[in-house]
Design an enzyme around this catalytic site. Structure first.
Site, PDB file in Angstrom:
ATOM      1  CB  CYS A  22     -46.463  19.677 -18.259  1.00  0.00           C
ATOM      2  SG  CYS A  22     -46.314  19.584 -16.449  1.00  0.00           S
ATOM      3  CD  GLU A 145     -51.041  13.564  -8.533  1.00  0.00           C
ATOM      4  OE1 GLU A 145     -52.170  13.381  -9.020  1.00  0.00           O
ATOM      5  OE2 GLU A 145     -50.003  13.651  -9.225  1.00  0.00           O
TER       6      GLU A 145
END
Length: 302
Positions: A22, A145
């Protein structure tokens, strides 16, 4: 593509797009590679955790003398005990801002390779916290994250499933609900429904990134009458694990997750006629391509 096997059998290999890195992964890897070549960047270069969750990528960077440091139980502060000079790189997943300050206070050069989608998500968190909202953060325990997001405030509550909704303050009238960028859309939808029933005034914001959502949608659309789905990626990758889970639980397809072609056991392919192949957002194309090539040339009768 169909592959003719001895005895007249066919095995059809369906490749699911999108595959490959990505944008956030491409950006993070390129940042590290440029730092290696930039003579003005102090050496050695240390990455605080896996730059992206794929060991092939980490191994490739190690060949460039990039040092990956692995925190124990999410304790990134301890990593600085072994770093006295050079550069530290913040991974694509983001990090506690206090860690960045500690690195700078120690005189280290800091490079931030945090994914722009993760930066945007944290910006939204900070905005609603400043307005006095309590936050329900749907994410994965221990994921970097999620740790980065939770470091912003004690008013952020990690929600992994519907049962965790009970962790939220009972009487709050100001609740903001958001997500880790690599969550399963199906899981998030279910959890948000549970929260909405208990907190009808809550504000909801789905922060699942486009790359994650598009892979999940494509997988669900493609896995029709498939005998076996192969999900290519590192088990440490949250978006890869969710592809595996979605394939098994949503499309009810027999599914395996492999890091590379060496992990494909021939017994997995017994009597398989149609195979689908997808990959996580941090899986190198060359790894997925080698698996596709192997499957397309596989002879069940050898």
């Amino acid at each position: 593509m169909k592959v003719k096997c001895k005895g007249g059998d066919f095995m059809e290999v369906l490749t699911i797009n999108p595959r490959g890195f990505c944008h956030g992964v491409i950006r993070a890897v390129e940042i590290v590679e440029r730092a290696v070549l930039d003579r003005s960047v102090p050496k050695p270069i240390h990455v605080l955790g896996m730059i992206v969750h794929n060991r092939h990528v980490v191994d490739d960077l190690s060949l460039l003398s990039v040092i990956t440091l692995y925190p124990k139980s999410g304790n990134y502060s301890e990593l600085f005990d072994s770093i006295n000079t050079g550069t530290v790189v913040i991974t694509a997943h983001g990090i506690d801002e206090r860690i960045i300050k500690k690195a700078k206070d120690k005189g280290l050069y800091v490079i931030d390779a945090t994914c722009p989608f993760v930066h945007k998500s944290k910006h939204h968190l900070a905005k609603w916290l400043s307005k006095g909202y309590v936050v329900a953060y749907i994410g994965k325990q221990g994921h970097p994250e999620a740790l980065s997001a939770l470091s912003l405030s004690d008013d952020i509550f990690l929600i992994e499933n519907g049962q965790d909704v009970d962790k939220l303050p009972e009487n709050t009238q100001k609740l903001y609900v958001t997500t880790q960028t690599t969550c399963s859309q199906n899981d998030v939808s279910s959890i948000m429904e549970t929260i909405a029933k208990k907190y009808p005034n809550a504000i909801f914001e789905d922060e699942i990134c486009n790359a994650t959502a598009r892979r999940q949608d494509a997988l669900i659309a493609a896995n029709k009458e498939i005998d076996l789905c192969v999900v290519v990626g590192d088990p440490s990758s949250n978006n890869t694990r969710n592809l595996f889970k979605i394939s098994k639980e949503i499309t009810n397809t027999r599914t395996i997750m492999v890091n590379d072609v060496s992990e494909i056991d021939p017994s997995f392919l017994k009597d398989v006629k149609r195979i689908s192949v997808t990959s996580g957002a941090s899986t190198p194309d060359r790894v997925t391509d080698s698996i596709i090539a192997f499957l397309r040339s596989y002879d069940q009768h050898d």
